[in-house]
Design an enzyme around this catalytic site. Structure first.
Site, PDB file in Angstrom:
ATOM      1  N   HIS A   1       5.804   5.947  -8.872  1.00 15.35           N
ATOM      2  CA  HIS A   1       6.825   6.711  -9.614  1.00 15.35           C
ATOM      3  C   HIS A   1       8.231   6.297  -9.166  1.00 15.35           C
ATOM      4  O   HIS A   1       9.134   6.123  -9.985  1.00 15.35           O
ATOM      5  CB  HIS A   1       6.678   8.215  -9.339  1.00 15.35           C
ATOM      6  CG  HIS A   1       5.461   8.867  -9.923  1.00 15.35           C
ATOM      7  ND1 HIS A   1       4.594   9.614  -9.161  1.00 15.35           N
ATOM      8  CD2 HIS A   1       4.980   8.899 -11.190  1.00 15.35           C
ATOM      9  CE1 HIS A   1       3.635  10.097  -9.945  1.00 15.35           C
ATOM     10  NE2 HIS A   1       3.834   9.668 -11.175  1.00 15.35           N
TER      11      HIS A   1
ATOM     12  N   LYS B   1      -3.651  20.966 -16.501  1.00 12.33           N
ATOM     13  CA  LYS B   1      -4.064  20.370 -15.229  1.00 12.33           C
ATOM     14  C   LYS B   1      -3.940  21.370 -14.088  1.00 12.33           C
ATOM     15  O   LYS B   1      -2.936  22.063 -13.977  1.00 12.33           O
ATOM     16  CB  LYS B   1      -3.166  19.162 -14.920  1.00 12.33           C
ATOM     17  CG  LYS B   1      -3.459  17.960 -15.775  1.00 12.33           C
ATOM     18  CD  LYS B   1      -2.680  16.756 -15.268  1.00 12.33           C
ATOM     19  CE  LYS B   1      -2.916  15.545 -16.136  1.00 12.33           C
ATOM     20  NZ  LYS B   1      -2.051  14.421 -15.769  1.00 12.33           N
TER      21      LYS B   1
ATOM     22  N   ARG C   1       0.661   1.413 -16.230  1.00  9.49           N
ATOM     23  CA  ARG C   1      -0.025   0.653 -15.173  1.00  9.49           C
ATOM     24  C   ARG C   1      -0.992  -0.359 -15.744  1.00  9.49           C
ATOM     25  O   ARG C   1      -1.136  -1.446 -15.242  1.00  9.49           O
ATOM     26  CB  ARG C   1      -0.789   1.619 -14.253  1.00  9.49           C
ATOM     27  CG  ARG C   1       0.072   2.349 -13.271  1.00  9.49           C
ATOM     28  CD  ARG C   1      -0.670   3.489 -12.694  1.00  9.49           C
ATOM     29  NE  ARG C   1      -1.139   4.362 -13.773  1.00  9.49           N
ATOM     30  CZ  ARG C   1      -1.569   5.594 -13.600  1.00  9.49           C
ATOM     31  NH1 ARG C   1      -1.638   6.103 -12.402  1.00  9.49           N
ATOM     32  NH2 ARG C   1      -1.950   6.318 -14.624  1.00  9.49           N
TER      33      ARG C   1
ATOM     34  N   SER D   1      -1.514   9.633  -8.847  1.00  6.97           N
ATOM     35  CA  SER D   1      -1.496  10.867  -8.042  1.00  6.97           C
ATOM     36  C   SER D   1      -2.929  11.330  -7.786  1.00  6.97           C
ATOM     37  O   SER D   1      -3.249  11.837  -6.713  1.00  6.97           O
ATOM     38  CB  SER D   1      -0.716  11.960  -8.771  1.00  6.97           C
ATOM     39  OG  SER D   1       0.616  11.570  -8.951  1.00  6.97           O
TER      40      SER D   1
HETATM   41  O1  PNS Z   1       2.273  12.620 -15.208  1.00  4.04           O
HETATM   42  P1  PNS Z   1       1.551  12.951 -16.478  1.00  4.04           P
HETATM   43  O2  PNS Z   1       0.558  14.066 -16.257  1.00  4.04           O
HETATM   44  O3  PNS Z   1       0.924  11.736 -17.111  1.00  4.04           O
HETATM   45  O4  PNS Z   1       2.671  13.489 -17.502  1.00  4.04           O
HETATM   46  C1  PNS Z   1       2.337  13.959 -18.769  1.00  4.04           C
HETATM   47  C2  PNS Z   1       3.499  14.762 -19.375  1.00  4.04           C
HETATM   48  C3  PNS Z   1       3.910  15.883 -18.452  1.00  4.04           C
HETATM   49  C4  PNS Z   1       4.678  13.857 -19.606  1.00  4.04           C
HETATM   50  C5  PNS Z   1       3.009  15.336 -20.738  1.00  4.04           C
HETATM   51  O5  PNS Z   1       1.817  16.024 -20.545  1.00  4.04           O
HETATM   52  C6  PNS Z   1       4.038  16.260 -21.390  1.00  4.04           C
HETATM   53  O6  PNS Z   1       5.035  15.803 -21.917  1.00  4.04           O
HETATM   54  N1  PNS Z   1       3.794  17.588 -21.320  1.00  4.04           N
HETATM   55  C7  PNS Z   1       4.669  18.573 -21.900  1.00  4.04           C
HETATM   56  C8  PNS Z   1       4.041  19.178 -23.141  1.00  4.04           C
HETATM   57  C9  PNS Z   1       4.236  18.286 -24.348  1.00  4.04           C
HETATM   58  O7  PNS Z   1       5.327  18.007 -24.759  1.00  4.04           O
HETATM   59  N2  PNS Z   1       3.107  17.856 -24.932  1.00  4.04           N
HETATM   60  C10 PNS Z   1       3.097  17.029 -26.109  1.00  4.04           C
HETATM   61  C11 PNS Z   1       2.817  15.592 -25.783  1.00  4.04           C
HETATM   62  S1  PNS Z   1       2.014  14.857 -27.154  1.00  4.04           S
END
Ligand code: PNS
Length: 161
Positions: free
Chosen positions: A19, A43, A92, A130
């Site tokens: 990150h 999660k 990645r 993570s």
């Molecule tokens: O580190 P991650 O878990 O891959 O991050 C994912 C994240 C937090 C960027 C994604 O789940 C997110 O944007 N969540 C907020 C809710 C949202 O906007 N969902 C619609 C995405 S299609």
């Protein structure tokens, strides 16, 4: 002149050197990068939002152009609220692509004024996530060099037996 601002969202449970690599490179392209920690309802997190924020702030203390924040709800709404137009995500491997492509496409559907840019993770970090960091740490394995020192310390505390 308008400052170039980007949002770097994620679960950051916890932040890794992968990150930090994306973040540092993002700072080459943007004046300010907001690391935005999502309250992710799906999660189950190991760390609380406050713990994540604290670890990130300690890891980026040398970067004055980084802000650390958290958000609930949709990313597109958060991005609008802070008046940004760009989201940064790290890629990645091919396996990340499908999920990221779907998410970026949905986000763009919801907010035409926003775009997601992807940065390829550096070769030193492409195997880090993570999830794997937590798994290794939970069994007492070493994650030295893969996460910031403060994260290493906090993982040790969490998994103290
Ligand atoms: O580190 P991650 O878990 O891959 O991050 C994912 C994240 C937090 C960027 C994604 O789940 C997110 O944007 N969540 C907020 C809710 C949202 O906007 N969902 C619609 C995405 S299609």
């Amino acid at each position: 002149m308008r400052k170039r601002l980007a949002v770097y969202p994620g679960s950051f449970d916890p932040i890794t050197n992968g990150h930090l690599d994306i973040l540092t490179r993002g700072l080459e392209l943007f004046d300010t990068v907001i690391v935005a920690i999502a309250h992710n309802i799906e999660k189950k997190a190991l760390f609380t939002i406050e713990e994540k924020k604290d670890m990130i702030m300690r890891s980026v203390k040398d970067h004055l152009r980084v802000k650390v924040d958290s958000f609930e709800g949709l990313l597109v709404d958060y991005v609008k609220r802070v008046d940004a137009k760009t989201v940064i995500r790290g890629l990645r491997a091919m396996s990340d692509f499908e999920y990221e492509f779907q998410m970026a496409s949905m986000n763009r559907e919801l907010n035409r004024g926003m775009d997601t840019i992807f940065m390829m993770t550096s070769k030193d970090y492409f195997f880090i996530s993570s999830r794997t960091i937590k798994e290794v740490a939970s069994f007492g394995g070493s994650v030295a060099g893969l996460v910031p020192d403060i994260v290493q310390q906090k993982l040790k505390e969490k998994f103290k037996r």
